[in-house]
Motif scaffolding. Structure first.
Motif, PDB file in Angstrom:
ATOM      1  N   ARG A   1       0.803  -1.220   0.000  1.00  0.00           N
ATOM      2  CA  ARG A   1       0.000   0.000   0.000  1.00  0.00           C
ATOM      3  C   ARG A   1       0.837   1.273   0.000  1.00  0.00           C
ATOM      4  NH1 ARG A   1      -4.582  -1.461   4.639  1.00  0.00           N
ATOM      5  NH2 ARG A   1      -5.170  -3.520   3.829  1.00  0.00           N
ATOM      6  N   GLN A   2       2.159   1.159  -0.036  1.00  0.00           N
ATOM      7  CA  GLN A   2       3.015   2.339   0.048  1.00  0.00           C
ATOM      8  C   GLN A   2       2.875   3.230  -1.181  1.00  0.00           C
ATOM      9  OE1 GLN A   2       5.090   3.287   2.774  1.00  0.00           O
ATOM     10  NE2 GLN A   2       3.717   1.722   3.642  1.00  0.00           N
ATOM     11  N   THR A   3       2.891   4.530  -0.958  1.00  0.00           N
ATOM     12  CA  THR A   3       2.823   5.485  -2.059  1.00  0.00           C
ATOM     13  C   THR A   3       4.134   5.534  -2.828  1.00  0.00           C
ATOM     14  OG1 THR A   3       3.465   7.269  -0.543  1.00  0.00           O
ATOM     15  CG2 THR A   3       1.109   6.908  -0.897  1.00  0.00           C
ATOM     16  N   PHE A   4       5.202   5.045  -2.243  1.00  0.00           N
ATOM     17  CA  PHE A   4       6.525   4.974  -2.864  1.00  0.00           C
ATOM     18  C   PHE A   4       6.866   3.503  -3.019  1.00  0.00           C
ATOM     19  CE2 PHE A   4      11.142   4.666  -2.748  1.00  0.00           C
ATOM     20  CZ  PHE A   4      11.579   5.748  -3.485  1.00  0.00           C
ATOM     21  N   GLN A   5       7.116   3.063  -4.254  1.00  0.00           N
ATOM     22  CA  GLN A   5       7.294   1.630  -4.509  1.00  0.00           C
ATOM     23  C   GLN A   5       8.671   1.253  -5.043  1.00  0.00           C
ATOM     24  OE1 GLN A   5       5.157  -1.277  -4.225  1.00  0.00           O
ATOM     25  NE2 GLN A   5       4.094   0.030  -2.755  1.00  0.00           N
ATOM     26  N   ASP A   6       9.616   2.174  -5.039  1.00  0.00           N
ATOM     27  CA  ASP A   6      10.949   1.864  -5.554  1.00  0.00           C
ATOM     28  C   ASP A   6      11.787   1.216  -4.446  1.00  0.00           C
ATOM     29  OD1 ASP A   6      13.256   1.646  -6.999  1.00  0.00           O
ATOM     30  OD2 ASP A   6      13.689   3.807  -7.052  1.00  0.00           O
ATOM     31  N   PHE A   7      11.406   0.009  -4.080  1.00  0.00           N
ATOM     32  CA  PHE A   7      12.119  -0.696  -3.017  1.00  0.00           C
ATOM     33  C   PHE A   7      12.145  -2.193  -3.290  1.00  0.00           C
ATOM     34  CE2 PHE A   7       7.698  -0.279  -1.445  1.00  0.00           C
ATOM     35  CZ  PHE A   7       7.385  -1.603  -1.181  1.00  0.00           C
ATOM     36  N   GLU A   8      13.117  -2.845  -2.686  1.00  0.00           N
ATOM     37  CA  GLU A   8      13.166  -4.294  -2.636  1.00  0.00           C
ATOM     38  C   GLU A   8      12.940  -4.731  -1.196  1.00  0.00           C
ATOM     39  OE1 GLU A   8      16.976  -6.000  -3.512  1.00  0.00           O
ATOM     40  OE2 GLU A   8      18.075  -4.615  -2.186  1.00  0.00           O
TER      41      GLU A   8
ATOM     42  N   LEU B   1       3.699  -0.361   8.491  1.00  0.00           N
ATOM     43  CA  LEU B   1       3.931   1.016   8.066  1.00  0.00           C
ATOM     44  C   LEU B   1       2.639   1.621   7.540  1.00  0.00           C
ATOM     45  CD1 LEU B   1       7.250   0.594   6.030  1.00  0.00           C
ATOM     46  CD2 LEU B   1       7.000   1.217   8.437  1.00  0.00           C
ATOM     47  N   VAL B   2       2.421   2.899   7.830  1.00  0.00           N
ATOM     48  CA  VAL B   2       1.315   3.604   7.190  1.00  0.00           C
ATOM     49  C   VAL B   2       1.693   3.835   5.731  1.00  0.00           C
ATOM     50  CG1 VAL B   2       0.666   4.687   9.369  1.00  0.00           C
ATOM     51  CG2 VAL B   2       2.167   5.909   7.784  1.00  0.00           C
ATOM     52  N   PRO B   3       0.711   4.020   4.833  1.00  0.00           N
ATOM     53  CA  PRO B   3       1.010   4.066   3.396  1.00  0.00           C
ATOM     54  C   PRO B   3       1.999   5.139   2.954  1.00  0.00           C
ATOM     55  CG  PRO B   3      -1.325   3.670   3.735  1.00  0.00           C
ATOM     56  CD  PRO B   3      -0.742   3.973   5.090  1.00  0.00           C
ATOM     57  N   SER B   4       2.087   6.242   3.662  1.00  0.00           N
ATOM     58  CA  SER B   4       2.962   7.346   3.246  1.00  0.00           C
ATOM     59  C   SER B   4       4.363   7.257   3.827  1.00  0.00           C
ATOM     60  CB  SER B   4       2.329   8.681   3.685  1.00  0.00           C
ATOM     61  OG  SER B   4       2.119   8.680   5.107  1.00  0.00           O
ATOM     62  N   HIS B   5       4.650   6.215   4.606  1.00  0.00           N
ATOM     63  CA  HIS B   5       5.866   6.229   5.416  1.00  0.00           C
ATOM     64  C   HIS B   5       7.157   6.230   4.590  1.00  0.00           C
ATOM     65  CE1 HIS B   5       8.388   5.712   8.927  1.00  0.00           C
ATOM     66  NE2 HIS B   5       9.038   4.770   8.264  1.00  0.00           N
ATOM     67  N   ILE B   6       7.312   5.300   3.656  1.00  0.00           N
ATOM     68  CA  ILE B   6       8.584   5.207   2.931  1.00  0.00           C
ATOM     69  C   ILE B   6       8.826   6.479   2.131  1.00  0.00           C
ATOM     70  CG2 ILE B   6       9.902   3.930   1.229  1.00  0.00           C
ATOM     71  CD1 ILE B   6       8.443   1.405   2.045  1.00  0.00           C
ATOM     72  N   GLU B   7       7.800   6.987   1.474  1.00  0.00           N
ATOM     73  CA  GLU B   7       7.949   8.228   0.709  1.00  0.00           C
ATOM     74  C   GLU B   7       8.411   9.369   1.611  1.00  0.00           C
ATOM     75  OE1 GLU B   7       5.453  11.067  -2.388  1.00  0.00           O
ATOM     76  OE2 GLU B   7       4.398   9.507  -1.258  1.00  0.00           O
ATOM     77  N   ARG B   8       7.785   9.476   2.772  1.00  0.00           N
ATOM     78  CA  ARG B   8       8.152  10.551   3.698  1.00  0.00           C
ATOM     79  C   ARG B   8       9.603  10.415   4.148  1.00  0.00           C
ATOM     80  NH1 ARG B   8       4.477   9.819   6.956  1.00  0.00           N
ATOM     81  NH2 ARG B   8       3.095  11.502   6.257  1.00  0.00           N
ATOM     82  N   MET B   9      10.022   9.210   4.478  1.00  0.00           N
ATOM     83  CA  MET B   9      11.374   9.026   4.994  1.00  0.00           C
ATOM     84  C   MET B   9      12.424   9.289   3.923  1.00  0.00           C
ATOM     85  SD  MET B   9      10.879   8.452   8.169  1.00  0.00           S
ATOM     86  CE  MET B   9      12.443   7.799   8.789  1.00  0.00           C
TER      87      MET B   9
END
Length: 272
Positions: free
Chosen positions: A28-35, A94-102
């Motif tokens: 559900r993350q708004t940022f998906q560029d991760f492994e 994680l909340v959906p906006s977490h990775i993008e925010r970090m």
């Protein structure tokens, strides 16, 4: 395929249900560029997570025997390809906006961590239903962090190159690996607290959270104190920590972003 921006390291051991909920929160993350590097620490197979979430870039490392979570994290770090590493426990969310925010917070630091909400759950049809939530948010004071750590590793983000400078996580301080790593990084690099509660930290009566094991913590705490020249430290957990006057004075406001809804994974929504 090029290297991802973020490598998420998740050690896991016989907690397929909560691991599936974590995968759901990652989907559900708004940022998906991760492994996602799942390090199966000698437990039951977790290949089903790849089947349920095929759109996630998941790598599974199956260790032949249980080495405990710090060793498992180190194995994940050695396989990471991202510019940044994010740490996660297999029962946190994680909340959906977490990775993008970090990721957006990394312009002026090498290491960032956020506030969290500590969540108590009850089980219903195999899913965790939240029944209580407590904000864990404290000002970053580097000197006070040597006495009482308010750093929660889940959801924290840092530059992968830090490991080339400060080394891997220390398996000799098993229960305090995160505090140890924070102090080692903070000695020479810029650290930041992000005042947003983007992580849901599991602490329930029904869980097997290793931080509840006070008997085995004492020895590791003594080693940790000797390593950093800290003397005798209090053997405590998050909820006891809240009552300490030295910690209370650091209590801070934080932005609450979770709507309180449970995270129901595909493991429970779909037949397997």
């Amino acid at each position: 395929m090029g290297a991802p921006c973020v490598s998420i390291i998740v050690p896991t051991y016989n907690r397929l249900g909560t691991l599936a909920e974590l995968a759901e929160s990652l989907s559900r993350q708004t940022f998906q560029d991760f492994e996602v590097i799942l390090v199966n620490d000698g437990g039951e197979k977790v290949d089903l997570i790849q089947t349920l979430y095929p759109h996630l870039n998941i790598t599974i490392l199956d260790l032949p025997m249980n080495h405990k979570h710090v060793y498992a994290r180190n194995q994940g770090v050695l396989q990471a390809r991202g510019e940044f590493i994010m740490l996660m426990d297999d029962d946190d969310l994680l909340v959906p906006s977490h990775i993008e925010r970090m990721v957006n917070e990394m312009n002026d630091c090498e290491f960032a961590y956020s506030d969290v909400e500590i969540i108590n759950y009850r089980l219903e049809n195999g899913s965790r239903i939240p029944i209580a939530r407590t904000l864990f948010a404290y000002e970053l004071d580097l000197e006070e962090m040597r006495r009482f750590s308010t750093y929660v590793p889940s959801g924290s983000l840092y530059r992968r190159e830090l490991h080339e400078i400060v080394g891997l996580f220390d398996t000799e301080v098993l229960h305090y690996w995160d505090w140890d790593f924070f102090l080692r990084v903070a000695e020479t690099h810029r650290v930041k607290r992000v005042p947003v509660a983007g992580v849901l930290y599991e602490y329930s009566d029904e869980s097997s959270n290793q931080s509840k094991n006070f008997a085995s913590k004492r020895r590791c705490l003594e080693r940790f104190g000797q390593k950093h020249g800290l003397g005798v430290l209090a053997n405590t957990n998050f909820f006891l920590l809240l009552d300490e006057p030295e910690v209370n004075k650091r209590k801070s406001e934080s932005r609450i972003v979770w709507d309180g809804s449970p995270v129901i994974s595909k493991l429970r929504r779909e037949p397997t």
